[in-house]
Design a protein around this motif. Structure first.
Motif, short mmCIF file in Angstrom:
data_model
loop_
_atom_site.label_atom_id
_atom_site.label_comp_id
_atom_site.label_asym_id
_atom_site.label_seq_id
_atom_site.Cartn_x
_atom_site.Cartn_y
_atom_site.Cartn_z
N LEU A 130 12.86 -25.05 -16.08
CA LEU A 130 12.86 -23.76 -15.58
C LEU A 130 11.27 -23.34 -15.57
N ASP A 131 10.65 -22.87 -14.64
CA ASP A 131 9.39 -22.51 -14.53
C ASP A 131 9.32 -21.07 -15.45
N LEU A 132 8.01 -20.94 -15.74
CA LEU A 132 7.82 -19.62 -16.91
C LEU A 132 7.11 -18.48 -16.41
N PHE A 133 6.31 -18.42 -15.44
CA PHE A 133 5.38 -17.37 -15.14
C PHE A 133 5.29 -17.36 -13.65
N PHE A 134 5.37 -16.21 -13.13
CA PHE A 134 5.24 -16.08 -11.50
C PHE A 134 4.42 -14.88 -11.35
N GLU A 135 3.82 -15.23 -9.95
CA GLU A 135 3.20 -14.09 -9.18
C GLU A 135 4.33 -13.21 -8.76
N ASN A 136 3.91 -11.91 -8.18
CA ASN A 136 5.14 -11.06 -7.45
C ASN A 136 5.98 -11.73 -6.37
N ASP A 137 5.17 -12.59 -5.61
CA ASP A 137 5.85 -13.46 -4.66
C ASP A 137 6.54 -14.66 -5.01
N TRP A 138 6.59 -14.88 -6.29
CA TRP A 138 7.28 -16.07 -6.95
C TRP A 138 6.19 -17.41 -6.81
N THR A 139 5.27 -17.22 -6.38
CA THR A 139 4.14 -18.41 -6.81
C THR A 139 4.01 -18.62 -8.18
N ARG A 140 4.27 -19.96 -8.47
CA ARG A 140 4.15 -20.20 -10.05
C ARG A 140 2.67 -20.02 -10.23
N GLY A 141 2.56 -19.48 -11.74
CA GLY A 141 1.46 -19.32 -12.37
C GLY A 141 1.43 -20.07 -13.81
N ALA A 142 0.09 -20.18 -14.29
CA ALA A 142 -0.23 -20.63 -15.64
C ALA A 142 0.08 -22.15 -15.76
N GLY A 143 0.14 -22.62 -14.64
CA GLY A 143 0.31 -24.38 -14.89
C GLY A 143 1.67 -24.84 -14.94
N HIS A 144 1.43 -26.16 -15.25
CA HIS A 144 2.84 -26.96 -15.47
C HIS A 144 3.16 -26.71 -16.74
N LEU A 145 4.14 -25.87 -17.12
CA LEU A 145 4.56 -25.54 -18.48
C LEU A 145 6.08 -26.04 -18.78
N GLU A 146 6.63 -26.41 -19.73
CA GLU A 146 7.84 -26.74 -19.98
C GLU A 146 8.24 -26.17 -21.38
N SER A 147 9.22 -25.47 -21.26
CA SER A 147 9.63 -24.76 -22.56
C SER A 147 11.05 -25.36 -22.95
N TYR A 148 11.41 -26.35 -23.82
CA TYR A 148 12.48 -27.12 -23.90
C TYR A 148 13.42 -26.03 -24.34
N SER B 92 16.24 -30.64 -20.68
CA SER B 92 15.84 -30.14 -21.91
C SER B 92 15.59 -31.45 -23.03
N GLU B 93 16.41 -32.33 -22.57
CA GLU B 93 16.40 -33.37 -23.48
C GLU B 93 15.02 -34.30 -23.81
N LYS B 94 14.25 -33.94 -23.04
CA LYS B 94 12.73 -34.26 -23.01
C LYS B 94 12.03 -33.78 -24.34
N GLY B 95 12.76 -32.93 -24.97
CA GLY B 95 12.01 -32.38 -26.17
C GLY B 95 13.01 -32.66 -27.24
N LEU B 96 13.66 -33.30 -27.35
CA LEU B 96 14.58 -33.92 -28.28
C LEU B 96 13.89 -34.82 -29.16
N ASN B 97 14.06 -34.76 -30.59
CA ASN B 97 13.56 -35.74 -31.31
C ASN B 97 14.94 -36.56 -31.85
N ALA B 98 14.69 -37.99 -32.50
CA ALA B 98 15.83 -38.66 -32.83
C ALA B 98 16.70 -38.02 -33.89
N ASP B 99 16.18 -37.24 -34.71
CA ASP B 99 16.85 -36.43 -35.86
C ASP B 99 17.78 -35.22 -35.12
N GLY B 100 17.71 -35.07 -34.12
CA GLY B 100 18.49 -33.93 -33.33
C GLY B 100 17.70 -32.84 -33.19
N SER B 101 16.53 -32.65 -33.62
CA SER B 101 15.73 -31.27 -33.54
C SER B 101 15.06 -31.55 -32.17
#
Length: 427
Positions: free
Chosen positions: A262-280, A317-326
Motif C-alpha cells: 500500500l503506497d503511503l503518501f499522495f498528491e490530491n490527484d493521487w500521484t504517489r509522493g515521498a518516494g518508494h516507501l513500504e510500511s509492512y 507484508s511478509e517482506k518485513g518478517l523475521n525468522a523469529d516471527g517478528s
C-alpha cells in the motif's frame, strides 16, 4: 481428524494467554497508573523509563483509543471497571475535546483540559468516531452515537475531496486550508495518506455496525417518533455509501498493483509522493481492516473483489518478517534506509492479520506466523513488571526506553485490540 482440530490446543492456549495479558497487563496498567483523578480523564504521558508526567498534554489520539479499548473490553467481557473507565474517557472527550464553536475535535489539550492545538486532523476525528461508536455498541448510549454521527458529517463535509475522491489530512480549527498537514513529524507533508484513509475506513466500519445494531433494536428507539427510525435509516445508508467508496479507494488508488504493498503518501490527484516507501505493519494491518470492512458491509460482490487483495497485501507484508516471527517497521526503497525496529503495534497487527487469514481462508501457514509473532511478543515486548508493553526493541535486541511507555501515540489500542480480536474470533 481435520486440520483445524490439530490446532485446537495451540489456539486455546493463545486465547487463554491473550485474555490474561489483556486484563492483567494492559488494561490493569491504565486503570492503576494513568487515571487523572485531579484534573479528569487520563494522564498524557509516562516515559519509557517509567516517569509519570502529570503535566503532559492530553492528545486526541490517546483519549479516543482509551475510549475504544475500554468500551470494547466491556462489550466483550462485561466487567464493571471497564465500563467505568470507558465512561470516564467518553465524558472527558465530550466535555473537553469537542469544539463547541466549529465542531470536530481538537488535536490536543493541556493537562488542565484547555485546548492546546486546535487544528482538525481527520485521523484524530476518525478515532473519536471509532471510540464513540464502540461505546454505543457496548452500552446503548444514544449520546455517544449521535456525536459519532456528527463527527462523521464533519469528515464528509470538510475532508472529502469531491474532485479527485479521497480524504485530505487536516484543516485549521475553523475548517480553512493549512500548509502543514502532517500527522506527525515523522510523516511527509502530502494532502492524502494511506494511514489517514486506513483510520477512516476503520471507524466508518464500526459506525456502520453500531448503526445497524440500533436499527436491530439493540439500542432502543423509543415510541416518541418514527422520525428517529427514519433518521437512523438515512444515516445507515450514508455511512454505507461512504464505506463502499473507501473500499474502492483502497483497492483502486492506495494499493500498488505492481507490488501489492500500500503506497503511503499522495498528491490530491493521487500521484504517489515521498518516494518508494513500504510500511509492512500498515500492510498487514490494512489487510484485515479492509477485509473487516467488506465483511461488515456484507456484499458478496465486494467480498469477491476484496478477498484476493487481502491475501496479496498480507503476502507482500511478509517482506518485513523475521525468522523469529517478528516484523520490522518499514523501508525506503529509494534511499535504502530500513527501519528495522520491532515496534509493539506492528507485532500486534501482525498477529491479527495472519490469524485473519487462517480463520477465513484455512491458511495453516498463516496461523503459524501468528503464533510465532505472539511468542516473540511474550518474550520481548510485554513489561511483566510494570504493566503494558515496551515501545519496541532495536534490531540488536536491546530495549527502546527512549520512546513513551504511555503517551500521545502509545495507547491501549493495538495491543488490546489484538487480544480482543483473538478472544472474539476463537469463541
Amino acid at each position: 481428524m481435520d486440520s483445524r482440530s490439530t490446532h485446537c490446543d495451540a489456539i486455546a492456549t493463545l486465547r487463554s494467554e491473550v485474555l490474561d495479558v489483556l486484563e492483567n497487563n494492559i488494561l490493569r496498567f491504565w486503570l492503576d497508573e494513568m487515571q487523572d483523578y485531579e484534573h479528569g480523564g487520563f494522564y498524557g504521558q509516562m516515559t519509557g523509563r517509567g516517569q509519570l508526567v502529570k503535566t503532559a498534554d492530553k492528545g486526541a489520539i490517546l483519549n479516543a483509543r482509551i475510549l475504544w479499548a475500554f468500551s470494547a473490553a466491556y462489550r466483550v467481557l462485561r466487567k464493571p471497571e471497564y465500563l467505568e473507565a470507558a465512561t470516564r474517557a467518553k465524558d472527558y472527550i465530550l466535555d473537553h475535546f469537542i469544539d463547541p464553536e466549529y465542531g470536530g475535535t481538537y488535536w490536543s489539550l493541556d493537562y488542565l483540559g484547555q485546548p492546546r492545538d486546535t487544528k482538525k486532523q481527520f485521523y484524530a476525528i476518525g478515532f473519536m468516531i471509532y471510540g464513540l461508536s464502540e461505546y454505543a455498541r457496548a452500552t446503548g448510549d444514544h449520546e455517544a452515537l449521535d456525536v459519532a454521527l456528527q463527527l462523521y458529517e464533519c469528515i464528509e463535509e470538510h475532508s472529502l475531496d469531491h474532485e479527485y475522491n479521497g480524504y485530505i489530512e487536516a484543516m485549521t480549527r475553523d475548517w480553512q486550508p493549512m500548509a502543514d498537514m502532517r500527522l506527525s513529524e515523522l510523516d511527509a507533508n502530502y494532502p492524502k495518506s494511506q494511514n489517514t484513509h486506513l483510520h477512516i475506513i476503520e471507524p466508518y466500519t464500526n459506525l456502520f455496525r453500531a448503526l445497524r445494531e440500533v436499527k436491530g433494536e439493540k439500542l432502543k428507539v423509543t415510541s416518541a417518533s418514527d422520525s428517529a427510525s427514519a433518521v437512523c435509516c438515512d444515516a445507515i445508508a450514508a455511512v454505507e455509501l461512504s464505506l463502499r467508496n473507501l473500499i474502492d479507494i483502497f483497492t483502486d488508488r492506495i494499493l500498488n498493483p505492481d507490488t501489492h504493498h500500500l503506497d503511503l503518501f499522495f498528491e490530491n490527484d493521487w500521484t504517489r509522493g515521498a518516494g518508494h516507501l513500504e510500511s509492512y505493519g500498515h500492510d498487514i494491518e490494512c489487510s484485515w481492516l479492509m477485509h473487516e470492512a467488506a465483511l461488515v458491509l456484507g456484499d458478496k460482490a465486494v467480498l469477491e473483489k476484496v478477498e484476493p487483495i487481502v491475501r496479496e497485501v498480507a503476502k507482500a507484508s511478509e517482506k518485513g518478517l523475521n525468522a523469529d516471527g517478528s516484523m520490522i517497521h518499514e523501508a525506503n526503497l529509494d534511499t535504502g534506509h530500513v527501519d528495522d525496529d520491532l515496534h509493539w503495534w506492528v507485532q500486534a497487527e501482525n498477529v491479527v492479520g495472519w490469524f485473519n487469514l487462517y480463520q477465513h481462508f484455512d491458511d495453516e501457514d498463516a496461523l503459524q506466523k501468528a503464533l510465532r509473532c505472539w511468542d516473540y511478543i511474550k518474550r520481548n515486548l510485554i513489561d511483566s513488571e510494570h504493566g503494558e508493553w515496551y515501545w519496541s526493541r532495536h534490531s540488536d535486541g536491546t530495549l527502546n526506553l527512549d520512546d513513551d511507555h504511555a503517551g500521545f501515540w502509545k495507547c491501549p489500542y493495538h495491543n488490546s485490540r489484538m487480544c480482543l480480536e483473538i478472544i472474539e474470533r476463537t469463541q
